[in-house]
Design an enzyme around this catalytic site. Structure first.
Site, short mmCIF file in Angstrom:
data_model
loop_
_atom_site.label_atom_id
_atom_site.label_comp_id
_atom_site.label_asym_id
_atom_site.label_seq_id
_atom_site.Cartn_x
_atom_site.Cartn_y
_atom_site.Cartn_z
N ARG A 1 0.87 -1.15 0.01
CA ARG A 1 0.02 0.16 0.03
C ARG A 1 0.86 1.12 0.15
NH1 ARG A 1 -4.99 -2.19 2.50
NH2 ARG A 1 -6.50 -0.56 2.33
N ARG B 1 -18.84 -3.29 8.96
CA ARG B 1 -17.03 -2.84 9.43
C ARG B 1 -17.08 -1.76 10.40
NH1 ARG B 1 -12.87 -4.18 4.67
NH2 ARG B 1 -12.08 -2.29 5.31
N ARG C 1 -10.26 7.26 4.12
CA ARG C 1 -9.42 6.03 3.45
C ARG C 1 -9.27 6.26 1.85
NH1 ARG C 1 -13.54 1.74 5.12
NH2 ARG C 1 -12.51 0.44 3.62
P1 AP5 Z 1 -8.69 -3.30 3.82
O1 AP5 Z 1 -9.52 -4.57 4.58
O2 AP5 Z 1 -7.69 -3.69 2.77
O3 AP5 Z 1 -9.61 -2.23 3.05
P2 AP5 Z 1 -9.72 -1.42 1.90
O4 AP5 Z 1 -8.55 -1.72 1.08
O5 AP5 Z 1 -10.18 -0.18 2.31
O6 AP5 Z 1 -10.67 -2.07 0.76
P3 AP5 Z 1 -12.06 -2.63 1.28
O7 AP5 Z 1 -11.59 -4.18 1.84
O8 AP5 Z 1 -12.85 -1.57 1.76
O9 AP5 Z 1 -12.74 -2.93 -0.30
P4 AP5 Z 1 -12.66 -3.95 -1.44
O10 AP5 Z 1 -11.79 -3.58 -2.43
O11 AP5 Z 1 -12.03 -5.20 -0.66
O12 AP5 Z 1 -14.30 -4.03 -1.79
P5 AP5 Z 1 -15.00 -5.29 -1.53
O13 AP5 Z 1 -14.81 -6.24 -2.49
O14 AP5 Z 1 -15.31 -5.69 -0.13
O15 AP5 Z 1 -7.74 -2.48 4.92
C1 AP5 Z 1 -8.68 -1.82 5.97
C2 AP5 Z 1 -7.64 -1.05 6.76
O16 AP5 Z 1 -6.45 -1.92 7.47
C3 AP5 Z 1 -6.98 0.00 5.92
O17 AP5 Z 1 -7.81 1.10 6.02
C4 AP5 Z 1 -5.51 0.14 7.01
O18 AP5 Z 1 -5.78 0.88 8.12
C5 AP5 Z 1 -5.42 -1.25 7.40
N1 AP5 Z 1 -4.26 -1.94 6.46
C6 AP5 Z 1 -4.69 -3.12 5.46
N2 AP5 Z 1 -3.73 -3.22 4.90
C7 AP5 Z 1 -2.82 -2.44 5.15
C8 AP5 Z 1 -1.52 -2.09 4.70
N3 AP5 Z 1 -0.81 -2.92 3.77
N4 AP5 Z 1 -0.57 -1.03 5.06
C9 AP5 Z 1 -1.10 -0.45 6.07
N5 AP5 Z 1 -2.34 -0.71 6.56
C10 AP5 Z 1 -3.27 -1.70 5.95
O19 AP5 Z 1 -16.64 -4.39 -2.09
C11 AP5 Z 1 -17.07 -3.39 -1.50
C12 AP5 Z 1 -18.63 -3.31 -1.58
O20 AP5 Z 1 -18.88 -3.21 -3.02
C13 AP5 Z 1 -19.24 -4.57 -1.36
O21 AP5 Z 1 -20.38 -4.42 -0.39
C14 AP5 Z 1 -19.29 -5.56 -2.56
O22 AP5 Z 1 -20.66 -6.40 -2.46
C15 AP5 Z 1 -19.67 -4.27 -3.37
N6 AP5 Z 1 -19.16 -4.52 -4.66
C16 AP5 Z 1 -17.94 -5.26 -5.18
N7 AP5 Z 1 -17.81 -5.19 -6.63
C17 AP5 Z 1 -18.94 -4.62 -7.02
C18 AP5 Z 1 -19.57 -4.32 -8.31
N8 AP5 Z 1 -18.52 -4.58 -9.36
N9 AP5 Z 1 -20.61 -3.60 -8.56
C19 AP5 Z 1 -21.14 -3.38 -7.33
N10 AP5 Z 1 -20.97 -3.57 -6.07
C20 AP5 Z 1 -19.82 -4.07 -5.99
MG MG Z 2 -11.39 -5.98 1.31
#
Ligand code: AP5
Ligand code: MG
Length: 218
Positions: free
Chosen positions: A88, A160, A171
């Site tokens: 990241r 979450r 974020r």
């Molecule tokens: P992390 O858990 O990695 O969260 P994120 O990167 O913010 O991403 P999300 O999990 O929120 O989204 P996603 O892309 O996985 O989407 P999803 O498939 O769920 O990190 C959380 C926190 O941890 C960070 O803020 C940080 O603090 C820490 N952290 C983690 N890794 C770190 C690192 N390497 N370094 C430092 N800190 C770190 O989909 C989202 C929603 O959209 C769902 O409801 C889904 O059903 C819907 N959806 C998905 N695809 C579609 C589509 N095509 N059309 C319509 N809806 C859709």
């Molecule tokens: Mg995720």
């Protein structure tokens, strides 16, 4: 295969990882999931990570890097993995390259999912997750078969802690500042594949699997 799935919060990394893992047999390594598991179990790592996660900030590189690089190194050159949420920062990408070099391998592909900002917010605010298996749903775009319940294990879905709109906006800002430099970093390594994530879950899945087909044949 050795893969990274890159994209802003809500891009669909977790959703698509499930399909990629099913298709490739790679191990899904999500740093967000690792931290949430540690928070649930009340470990010192979980306590440390929560301080940052609750306000939408990144957990410091020195906490994250060893967790991932140790796993990669322990898998050895035959290891097949999909990194979700790591790297990241450029510092994390450099640490990953060091670990890969140590075991004498390189990445096969970095899948970069692009989604418009307002759609990201709508997706995250409507997201519901399974606290048991981590699977993501959406109240309208990707609902479970039975309202509020995980299809796979029947657990009650939750929101979450970091999915409140204000935290989500922060974020996304953090992503733009600290993570988007990785797009050029991996373009320079010539293994970045851009995917339009503004489509349905099924369409995005089809595009990613088609792109991976090309990588497997290479
Ligand atoms: P992390 O858990 O990695 O969260 P994120 O990167 O913010 O991403 P999300 O999990 O929120 O989204 P996603 O892309 O996985 O989407 P999803 O498939 O769920 O990190 C959380 C926190 O941890 C960070 O803020 C940080 O603090 C820490 N952290 C983690 N890794 C770190 C690192 N390497 N370094 C430092 N800190 C770190 O989909 C989202 C929603 O959209 C769902 O409801 C889904 O059903 C819907 N959806 C998905 N695809 C579609 C589509 N095509 N059309 C319509 N809806 C859709
Ligand atoms: Mg995720």
């Amino acid at each position: 295969m050795r893969l990274i799935i890159l994209g802003p919060p809500g891009a669909g990394k977790g959703t698509q990882s499930e399909f990629i893992v099913e298709h490739t047999g790679a191990l899904h390594l999500s740093t967000g999931d690792i931290f949430r598991e540690n928070i649930k179990n009340g470990t010192p790592l979980g306590k440390r990570a929560k301080e940052y996660m609750d306000r939408g900030a990144l957990v410091p590189d020195e906490v994250v890097n060893d967790i991932v690089t140790d796993r990669i190194k322990s898998m050895g050159p035959e290891g097949s993995f999909l990194l979700d949420g790591f790297p990241r920062t450029v510092n994390q990408a450099v640490a990953l390259d060091g670990a890969l070099e140590e075991i004498g391998v390189t990445l096969d592909c970095v899948i970069n999912i692009n989604v418009d900002k307002e759609a990201l917010i709508q997706r995250i605010v409507g997201r519901r997750v399974c606290p048991t298996c981590g699977k993501s749903y959406h109240v309208t775009h990707f609902p479970p078969k039975v309202d509020g319940v995980c299809d796979d294990d029947g657990t009650q879905l939750i929101q979450r802690d970091d999915d409140q709109e204000e935290t989500v906006r922060h974020r996304i800002d953090v992503y733009e500042r600290q993570t988007t430099p990785l797009i050029d970093y991996y373009k320079a390594q010539d293994n970045l594949v851009d995917i339009d994530g503004n489509q349905s879950v099924q369409e995005v899945k089809d595009r990613i699997l088609a792109a991976l087909q090309g990588v497997q044949r290479a």
